[in-house]
Structures are given as C-alpha cells and as structure tokens.
Design a protein around this motif. Structure first.
Motif, mmCIF file in Angstrom:
data_model
loop_
_atom_site.group_PDB
_atom_site.id
_atom_site.type_symbol
_atom_site.label_atom_id
_atom_site.label_comp_id
_atom_site.label_asym_id
_atom_site.label_seq_id
_atom_site.Cartn_x
_atom_site.Cartn_y
_atom_site.Cartn_z
ATOM 1 N N MET A 263 67.421 -4.753 18.904
ATOM 2 C CA MET A 263 67.584 -4.198 17.561
ATOM 3 C C MET A 263 67.768 -2.690 17.569
ATOM 4 N N THR A 264 67.101 -2.025 18.497
ATOM 5 C CA THR A 264 67.021 -0.569 18.450
ATOM 6 C C THR A 264 67.916 0.138 19.436
ATOM 7 N N ALA A 265 68.632 -0.588 20.268
ATOM 8 C CA ALA A 265 69.498 -0.012 21.299
ATOM 9 C C ALA A 265 68.687 0.763 22.338
ATOM 10 N N LEU A 266 67.414 0.426 22.505
ATOM 11 C CA LEU A 266 66.580 0.963 23.578
ATOM 12 C C LEU A 266 66.461 -0.135 24.628
ATOM 13 N N ASN A 267 66.109 0.239 25.864
ATOM 14 C CA ASN A 267 65.859 -0.828 26.824
ATOM 15 C C ASN A 267 64.399 -1.261 26.698
ATOM 16 N N THR A 268 64.067 -2.387 27.314
ATOM 17 C CA THR A 268 62.736 -2.965 27.171
ATOM 18 C C THR A 268 61.649 -2.012 27.663
ATOM 19 N N THR A 269 61.911 -1.319 28.746
ATOM 20 C CA THR A 269 60.928 -0.373 29.279
ATOM 21 C C THR A 269 60.663 0.752 28.296
ATOM 22 N N GLN A 270 61.715 1.276 27.682
ATOM 23 C CA GLN A 270 61.543 2.344 26.692
ATOM 24 C C GLN A 270 60.714 1.848 25.511
ATOM 25 N N VAL A 271 60.976 0.638 25.063
ATOM 26 C CA VAL A 271 60.221 0.073 23.947
ATOM 27 C C VAL A 271 58.738 0.017 24.305
ATOM 28 N N LYS A 272 58.425 -0.456 25.500
ATOM 29 C CA LYS A 272 57.030 -0.560 25.931
ATOM 30 C C LYS A 272 56.373 0.819 26.008
ATOM 31 N N VAL A 273 57.091 1.780 26.574
ATOM 32 C CA VAL A 273 56.525 3.133 26.720
ATOM 33 C C VAL A 273 56.310 3.763 25.347
ATOM 34 N N TYR A 274 57.305 3.683 24.464
ATOM 35 C CA TYR A 274 57.182 4.276 23.131
ATOM 36 C C TYR A 274 56.072 3.605 22.324
ATOM 37 N N LEU A 275 55.951 2.274 22.458
ATOM 38 C CA LEU A 275 54.873 1.570 21.760
ATOM 39 C C LEU A 275 53.506 1.979 22.305
ATOM 40 N N HIS A 276 53.407 2.128 23.618
ATOM 41 C CA HIS A 276 52.140 2.568 24.209
ATOM 42 C C HIS A 276 51.746 3.930 23.665
ATOM 43 N N ARG A 277 52.695 4.856 23.616
ATOM 44 C CA ARG A 277 52.410 6.200 23.113
ATOM 45 C C ARG A 277 52.033 6.163 21.632
ATOM 46 N N ALA A 278 52.746 5.342 20.865
ATOM 47 C CA ALA A 278 52.455 5.245 19.433
ATOM 48 C C ALA A 278 51.055 4.668 19.210
ATOM 49 N N ARG A 279 50.711 3.631 19.948
ATOM 50 C CA ARG A 279 49.383 3.026 19.804
ATOM 51 C C ARG A 279 48.287 3.985 20.240
ATOM 52 N N LYS A 280 48.555 4.750 21.290
ATOM 53 C CA LYS A 280 47.581 5.743 21.744
ATOM 54 C C LYS A 280 47.372 6.805 20.663
ATOM 55 N N SER A 281 48.449 7.224 20.028
ATOM 56 C CA SER A 281 48.357 8.194 18.939
ATOM 57 C C SER A 281 47.573 7.614 17.764
ATOM 58 N N LEU A 282 47.846 6.355 17.416
ATOM 59 C CA LEU A 282 47.110 5.692 16.335
ATOM 60 C C LEU A 282 45.626 5.589 16.670
ATOM 61 N N LYS A 283 45.332 5.230 17.903
ATOM 62 C CA LYS A 283 43.936 5.119 18.322
ATOM 63 C C LYS A 283 43.233 6.468 18.176
ATOM 64 N N ASN A 284 43.882 7.532 18.656
ATOM 65 C CA ASN A 284 43.282 8.862 18.553
ATOM 66 C C ASN A 284 43.030 9.241 17.101
#
Length: 161
Positions: A131-152
């Motif tokens: 959907m986003t024209a990102l590769n699967t690895t990028q999606v995982k990395v960006y989601l990890h960073r976003a979740r870490k930011s939300l957690k903080n």
C-alpha cells in the motif's frame, strides 16, 4: 468486480475506511470526502480490481490521499490540527481513548498511518508495504520506531497509564 461485489465492499468497508481516514487526518468532513473519493476511484477501476483485492485497493487510495493532505497542510499545522480535533471530537467518556489519540498526534504522518494500518486495521507487513510503496523491512523498522515513540509518550510523567 461486479456491481454487487462493489456494493458489498461499500457496505463492509466504509466504516473502517472512514475510521482510518479520520484518525489519520483528524477532520471528520475531510475524512468523509476521502472515503467518497476512494470509493469513486474503486468504481472507476472496478474492471481492473479483483473483488478479493478491494479492501487493499481502498486502503491504498486512502493512505495516499492522507499523505497528500498531510503534504498540503505542512507538518506542524497538520499535527496541531489533529491534536486539537483529538481533544474536541474524541469521546469524552473514555480517558484512555483521549490519551491514545494524543499519543498518535505526536507521530509524523507516515508513522501514524503505519500504526493505524497495522494495529487498528490489522494489515500484515507485506500488505502495508504494498500500500505504501515501502519494502517490508522499512515497514517493520518504521513501525518499531513509531511504537517506541508511543511507548515513551505513554509512560512519561504526564501520561502514566
């Protein structure tokens, strides 16, 4: 896609598509317009879209339109507007929902959309990548960073849950 399959998509997906658009851009009327535009694009491309790909197609269109809105508004203005709407339009009876909306508002548009697609709508990493024209690895990395930011944000002194 036949007319009845298209109507089934409208019936089954309009609520979740609206929810995604509203949480992504933060304005109810714009979200309604975006949903209407997504279904219009699906109708125009119905001969090319197989029925089993209707949901993915609609969310791809909505994601791209959300990104267009975000670019048009500018980063700061869009985040402030979403933060204001999260406070005024979110149900006042549930404090947790308000806090989660505020936390989402702290993310940049792409991160917020990835979190919404994965955690709210339940798409797989591969589907989000398509959907986003990102590769699967990028999606995982960006989601990890976003979740870490939300957690903080959520465990900060102001927002302990």
């Amino acid at each position: 896609m036949t007319t009845s399959e298209y109507n089934r998509c409208v019936h089954e997906l309009s609520d979740s598509l609206y929810r995604f658009a509203w949480k992504s851009i933060g304005e109810a009327e714009e979200a309604k317009d975006m949903v209407q535009q997504a279904f219009t694009v699906l109708w125009e491309k119905r001969a090319e879209v197989p029925p089993e790909k209707g949901k993915s197609f609609l969310f791809t269109v909505a994601y791209r339109k959300c990104m267009d809105v975000h670019r048009a508004r500018g980063r700061t203005t869009g985040t402030e507007r979403l933060h204001e709407n999260a406070l005024t339009e979110a149900p006042r009876t549930n404090e947790l929902k308000k806090i989660l909306q505020q936390a989402l508002a702290t993310l940049d548009q792409q991160s917020r959309n990835l979190v919404l697609l994965k955690d709210y709508e339940g798409y797989s990493y591969e589907e989000i990548a398509g959907m986003t024209a990102l590769n699967t690895t990028q999606v995982k990395v960006y989601l990890h960073r976003a979740r870490k930011s939300l957690k903080n944000y959520l465990v900060s002194k102001e927002h302990v849950i």
